[in-house]
Motif scaffolding. Structure first.
Motif, PDB file in Angstrom:
ATOM      1  N   SER A  58       0.822  -1.221   0.000  1.00 54.40           N
ATOM      2  CA  SER A  58       0.000   0.000   0.000  1.00 54.40           C
ATOM      3  C   SER A  58       0.855   1.271   0.000  1.00 54.40           C
ATOM      4  N   SER A  59       2.065   1.180   0.564  1.00 52.72           N
ATOM      5  CA  SER A  59       2.919   2.380   0.561  1.00 52.72           C
ATOM      6  C   SER A  59       3.413   2.677  -0.859  1.00 52.72           C
ATOM      7  N   GLY A  60       3.649   1.610  -1.639  1.00 61.11           N
ATOM      8  CA  GLY A  60       4.040   1.794  -3.036  1.00 61.11           C
ATOM      9  C   GLY A  60       2.896   2.342  -3.862  1.00 61.11           C
ATOM     10  N   ILE A  61       1.704   1.808  -3.616  1.00 63.28           N
ATOM     11  CA  ILE A  61       0.519   2.313  -4.318  1.00 63.28           C
ATOM     12  C   ILE A  61       0.305   3.785  -3.967  1.00 63.28           C
ATOM     13  N   ALA A  62       0.457   4.110  -2.683  1.00 59.38           N
ATOM     14  CA  ALA A  62       0.266   5.498  -2.240  1.00 59.38           C
ATOM     15  C   ALA A  62       1.253   6.438  -2.938  1.00 59.38           C
ATOM     16  N   THR A  63       2.475   5.965  -3.117  1.00 58.51           N
ATOM     17  CA  THR A  63       3.492   6.776  -3.795  1.00 58.51           C
ATOM     18  C   THR A  63       3.083   7.061  -5.238  1.00 58.51           C
ATOM     19  N   LEU A  64       2.567   6.038  -5.905  1.00 57.40           N
ATOM     20  CA  LEU A  64       2.144   6.227  -7.296  1.00 57.40           C
ATOM     21  C   LEU A  64       0.895   7.103  -7.382  1.00 57.40           C
ATOM     22  N   TRP A  70       0.385  14.700  -8.501  1.00 66.61           N
ATOM     23  CA  TRP A  70       1.360  15.705  -8.945  1.00 66.61           C
ATOM     24  C   TRP A  70       1.215  15.965 -10.450  1.00 66.61           C
ATOM     25  N   SER A  71       0.912  14.889 -11.195  1.00 70.11           N
ATOM     26  CA  SER A  71       0.774  15.059 -12.649  1.00 70.11           C
ATOM     27  C   SER A  71      -0.408  15.974 -12.974  1.00 70.11           C
ATOM     28  N   HIS A  72      -1.448  15.899 -12.155  1.00 74.00           N
ATOM     29  CA  HIS A  72      -2.607  16.766 -12.386  1.00 74.00           C
ATOM     30  C   HIS A  72      -2.257  18.229 -12.104  1.00 74.00           C
ATOM     31  N   THR A  73      -1.518  18.456 -11.025  1.00 71.66           N
ATOM     32  CA  THR A  73      -1.206  19.842 -10.662  1.00 71.66           C
ATOM     33  C   THR A  73      -0.113  20.430 -11.557  1.00 71.66           C
ATOM     34  N   SER A  74       0.761  19.570 -12.099  1.00 74.89           N
ATOM     35  CA  SER A  74       1.865  20.077 -12.925  1.00 74.89           C
ATOM     36  C   SER A  74       1.562  19.995 -14.415  1.00 74.89           C
ATOM     37  N   ASN A  75       0.401  19.412 -14.727  1.00 70.82           N
ATOM     38  CA  ASN A  75      -0.006  19.260 -16.124  1.00 70.82           C
ATOM     39  C   ASN A  75       0.976  18.411 -16.929  1.00 70.82           C
ATOM     40  N   LYS A  76       1.544  17.408 -16.272  1.00 75.33           N
ATOM     41  CA  LYS A  76       2.417  16.448 -16.972  1.00 75.33           C
ATOM     42  C   LYS A  76       1.660  15.126 -17.093  1.00 75.33           C
ATOM     43  N   LYS A  77       2.013  14.366 -18.104  1.00 76.19           N
ATOM     44  CA  LYS A  77       1.417  13.028 -18.224  1.00 76.19           C
ATOM     45  C   LYS A  77       2.151  12.080 -17.265  1.00 76.19           C
ATOM     46  N   PHE A  78       1.405  11.157 -16.692  1.00 81.06           N
ATOM     47  CA  PHE A  78       1.993  10.182 -15.759  1.00 81.06           C
ATOM     48  C   PHE A  78       1.432   8.814 -16.125  1.00 81.06           C
ATOM     49  N   ARG A  79       2.308   7.955 -16.623  1.00 82.55           N
ATOM     50  CA  ARG A  79       1.847   6.673 -17.141  1.00 82.55           C
ATOM     51  C   ARG A  79       2.606   5.508 -16.496  1.00 82.55           C
ATOM     52  N   LEU A  80       1.922   4.381 -16.380  1.00 82.79           N
ATOM     53  CA  LEU A  80       2.541   3.174 -15.823  1.00 82.79           C
ATOM     54  C   LEU A  80       2.619   2.115 -16.909  1.00 82.79           C
ATOM     55  N   THR A  98      -8.165   1.505 -13.404  1.00 79.97           N
ATOM     56  CA  THR A  98      -8.742   2.396 -14.414  1.00 79.97           C
ATOM     57  C   THR A  98      -8.461   3.870 -14.110  1.00 79.97           C
ATOM     58  N   VAL A  99      -7.900   4.119 -12.943  1.00 78.53           N
ATOM     59  CA  VAL A  99      -7.607   5.513 -12.553  1.00 78.53           C
ATOM     60  C   VAL A  99      -6.302   5.981 -13.210  1.00 78.53           C
ATOM     61  N   PHE A 100      -5.368   5.050 -13.356  1.00 76.79           N
ATOM     62  CA  PHE A 100      -4.078   5.361 -13.980  1.00 76.79           C
ATOM     63  C   PHE A 100      -4.132   5.076 -15.483  1.00 76.79           C
ATOM     64  N   GLU A 101      -3.218   5.699 -16.202  1.00 78.00           N
ATOM     65  CA  GLU A 101      -3.003   5.330 -17.603  1.00 78.00           C
ATOM     66  C   GLU A 101      -1.987   4.190 -17.598  1.00 78.00           C
ATOM     67  N   VAL A 102      -2.452   2.980 -17.914  1.00 73.33           N
ATOM     68  CA  VAL A 102      -1.600   1.793 -17.833  1.00 73.33           C
ATOM     69  C   VAL A 102      -1.369   1.225 -19.235  1.00 73.33           C
ATOM     70  N   TYR A 103      -0.115   0.945 -19.549  1.00 68.30           N
ATOM     71  CA  TYR A 103       0.257   0.419 -20.872  1.00 68.30           C
ATOM     72  C   TYR A 103       1.045  -0.879 -20.714  1.00 68.30           C
ATOM     73  N   ASP A 104       1.011  -1.688 -21.779  1.00 70.54           N
ATOM     74  CA  ASP A 104       1.711  -2.969 -21.723  1.00 70.54           C
ATOM     75  C   ASP A 104       3.222  -2.817 -21.882  1.00 70.54           C
ATOM     76  N   SER A 105       3.649  -1.807 -22.631  1.00 68.62           N
ATOM     77  CA  SER A 105       5.090  -1.661 -22.877  1.00 68.62           C
ATOM     78  C   SER A 105       5.486  -0.179 -22.825  1.00 68.62           C
ATOM     79  N   GLN A 106       6.781   0.040 -22.640  1.00 65.25           N
ATOM     80  CA  GLN A 106       7.309   1.418 -22.651  1.00 65.25           C
ATOM     81  C   GLN A 106       7.002   2.104 -23.970  1.00 65.25           C
TER      82      GLN A 106
END
Lengths: 113, 144
Positions: A58-64, A70-80, A98-106
């Motif tokens: 949960s601490s790792g999830i909280a970090t993400l 931060w991505s919302h406030t800085s207007n940067k994209k944040f993807r996993l 579904t809350v994060f933008e999740v992709y299969d590959s870099q």
């Protein structure tokens, strides 16, 4: 438990953060510090590659989640990208997949940033 | 026959991985599928993290006593600390609707485990008991 973090600048204004190891209470602060630095930079997008992360708590999830905020406030994209089955399951239990933008590959995550 | 494995780790986050490794070994020798193994590991890890944070207030050299028991299909883990007690009625997961960091550990435990019981009827500390019936997981694993 050691954790390895490596960031790499991409030509399209994005930066990838590759994490290797287990993200738990002992290591999540390192991930947070790294993300903090990346959000201070001038990249337009931050892609976190979790392909070599075998465990997250949960601490790792909280970090993400913080990174997402931060991505919302800085207007940067944040993807996993590269969520292993265990990691994906934890996101699903927390109903965050579904809350994060999740992709299969870099490569996919870096498209259109 | 009940198989029990006990270990004591110091309340330093760097030792959390020991509990994970021991539990992984125990469950893998009993044909518990990997996905359920990882979920049970998560619950134990979250419980120990909460002890470090709240019961022991991040003091790194206090004991966390863990006992894993597996009796055919019933998995039980008891986690004992000697730290600050709290009213177990106040230990509640936060609602998930609001997306915010933190507060998910107790939610994971309650979501995954069948039984969760905090006992503070003792001189010091808290005894947490968590149980999970693994019959469906283990029998389907054996038939596949």
């Amino acid at each position: 438990m050691n954790i390895e973090l490596e960031s790499s600048q991409k030509g399209n204004g994005a930066v990838t953060l590759t994490i290797k190891g287990e993200i738990d209470m002992s290591s999540s602060s390192k991930v947070r510090a790294h993300l903090t630095d990346l959000f201070k930079g001038n990249q337009s997008a931050i892609v976190v590659d979790l392909s070599d992360v075998s465990y997250i708590d949960s601490s790792g999830i909280a970090t993400l989640v913080e990174g997402l905020q931060w991505s919302h406030t800085s207007n940067k994209k944040f993807r996993l990208t590269g969520l292993a089955p265990m990691v994906k399951d934890v996101f699903e239990i927390a109903r965050l997949l579904t809350v994060f933008e999740v992709y299969d590959s870099q490569e996919e995550a870096l498209k259109g940033v | 026959m009940t198989e029990t494995v006990k270990l004591t780790i110091p309340s330093d986050p760097k030792y959390l991985c020991l509990g994970r490794k021991v539990l992984h070994h125990l469950l893998s020798t009993h044909d518990v599928p990997e996905d359920m193994t990882q979920r049970l590991i998560l619950c134990v890890d979250e419980a120990c993290s909460n002890i470090i944070k709240y019961s022991y207030a991040n003091c790194p050299d206090l004991p966390i006593e863990i006992s894993f028991s597996l009796d055919e299909y019933r998995f039980e883990v008891k986690i004992l600390d000697y730290g600050k007690q709290c009213d177990s009625r106040t230990i509640k997961p936060r609602p998930l609707k609001k997306i915010e960091p933190g507060g998910l550990g107790t939610y994971f435990i309650n979501e995954i485990m069948d039984e969760v019981h905090y006992c503070t009827q003792r001189e010091k500390g808290t005894l947490l008991t968590m149980c999970k019936n693994l019959k469906n997981e283990v029998t389907s694993s054996k038939t596949n």
